[in-house]
Design a protein around this motif. Sequence first.
Motif, PDB file in Angstrom:
ATOM      1  N   GLN A 244       0.723  -1.296  -0.045  1.00 16.04           N
ATOM      2  CA  GLN A 244       0.110   0.136  -0.172  1.00 16.04           C
ATOM      3  C   GLN A 244       0.974   1.189  -0.039  1.00 16.04           C
ATOM      4  OE1 GLN A 244      -2.965   0.074   3.191  1.00 16.04           O
ATOM      5  NE2 GLN A 244      -3.480   2.300   2.839  1.00 16.04           N
ATOM      6  N   ALA A 245       1.899   1.250   0.744  1.00 16.69           N
ATOM      7  CA  ALA A 245       2.891   2.542   0.842  1.00 16.69           C
ATOM      8  C   ALA A 245       3.420   2.656  -0.622  1.00 16.69           C
ATOM      9  CB  ALA A 245       4.104   2.236   1.817  1.00 16.69           C
ATOM     10  N   GLU A 246       3.915   1.498  -1.067  1.00 17.36           N
ATOM     11  CA  GLU A 246       4.348   1.667  -2.505  1.00 17.36           C
ATOM     12  C   GLU A 246       3.351   2.186  -3.911  1.00 17.36           C
ATOM     13  OE1 GLU A 246       6.142  -1.281  -6.375  1.00 17.36           O
ATOM     14  OE2 GLU A 246       5.628  -2.094  -4.062  1.00 17.36           O
ATOM     15  N   HIS A 247       2.012   1.628  -3.524  1.00 14.48           N
ATOM     16  CA  HIS A 247       1.096   2.287  -4.367  1.00 14.48           C
ATOM     17  C   HIS A 247       0.892   3.757  -3.978  1.00 14.48           C
ATOM     18  CE1 HIS A 247      -2.536   2.460  -6.398  1.00 14.48           C
ATOM     19  NE2 HIS A 247      -3.482   3.072  -5.553  1.00 14.48           N
ATOM     20  N   THR A 248       0.797   4.134  -2.678  1.00 15.01           N
ATOM     21  CA  THR A 248       0.664   5.626  -2.653  1.00 15.01           C
ATOM     22  C   THR A 248       1.732   6.326  -3.012  1.00 15.01           C
ATOM     23  OG1 THR A 248      -0.575   5.125  -0.577  1.00 15.01           O
ATOM     24  CG2 THR A 248       0.121   7.236  -0.655  1.00 15.01           C
ATOM     25  N   ALA A 249       3.268   5.961  -2.971  1.00 19.75           N
ATOM     26  CA  ALA A 249       4.215   6.559  -3.492  1.00 19.75           C
ATOM     27  C   ALA A 249       4.169   6.912  -5.006  1.00 19.75           C
ATOM     28  CB  ALA A 249       5.522   5.757  -2.889  1.00 19.75           C
TER      29      ALA A 249
END
Length: 414
Positions: A244-249
């Motif tokens: 999810q962090a990768e997607h947000t980034a």
Amino acid sequence: MTRSDPVSGSDVLLVMRWSMRVAMLGLLGVGIVRLVLVPDQVSWRFSTGLALSLAFVLIYLSGVRRSEERPESRANRWWLATLTSLWTLLLLLNPEFTWVSFPLFFSHMSLLRIRHALVAIMCMLLVSIAVLGHDRGLSAGVALGPTLGAVVAVLVSWGHRALVDESESRQRALDALRETRDELAASHREAGQLAERSRLAREIHDTLAQGLSSLVLTTRNARACLDRVSPTDDVETACALLLQAEHTASENLAEARRFVRGLTPRALASASLVDALERLIIERRERTPQIRWELRIDGTPRALPTEVEVTLLRAAQASTENVLQHADASRVVVSVAFSDAEVTLDIADDGVGFDPDDAPGPDSFGIRGITERAEAVGGVCVVESSPGDGTVIGLRCPVPVADIPVAHVVEETP
């Protein structure tokens, strides 16, 4: 200057000054010619007249430009006194030098105060009449010529003074206009810079700052999972959080690139406002499944001007992010209503609420940014909240029918 251009005051002044120069030298030349042509001329009178005439020409040419450019200079008054003395001597040698007094009258009016100039002109006029009367016999005709010449010279000099005053006044007005124009341009530049700074602040807050805040929370939860004892479940949870962090980034990276290029937000690049809001609600549900997220649409959705869609989407993003960070809510409802002349957006939550009249909270810039965005498109933003009763943020944006595009498709620049 073309033929269609009006003659300016400075052009008239230039013509008058050159006319006075030509008149001075021409009349002096006439006196010299008459001095040469006088029969039975005494040799000393002839040589003295030529020497005085040459001195007059040299002194006149040496100071005429200075007298025009700096009439208030004390040196100009000495220059004028010297010329007047030489003219008096020439007049005593030959009455034909009387006519040189006319351009001298003009110089007196230009360089002296009015009362001093009139006294000097009157004295010169009396000397001229006396010399001519002694040479030709005193008569009304002898007195009339120099008198009319003096009157004409005084009137022309007054006209010259009026033109000089008008030219100086116009120059002062032009200088003031240029100064005002420069100040106005500087004010516009400063206002533009402030507006751009405010716009950049809103964009960064509504996109990058919120995304980075989400990354902080996600990675913090992932680190907490990795620190727990049960490795299998926690590792899977941590991997999901890191995904999810990768997607947000990635989302924020795309936003940053479009933001720098000044393009439409990615969520609106190939979709409508309703589609973008649906994706926003889905993303919020995935992040916070413990909160009940709802999206309500009233009226018939239609394409809106790009700036209105961007305003509403940014407001929804900022408001829901505020809910996640500050509201401690269990339910959030995002409502969009379409009518003939306006579109409204309401974000309501059942969180802790706050007092809008109190000092600004930790995310006051978010609400201020939403308000500024709404005002930029002619809309309004209203915040309703009280401690313990949740919060409602409402936007109302006018959408004139004539301004609604037939289609709203924004292609993404590769």
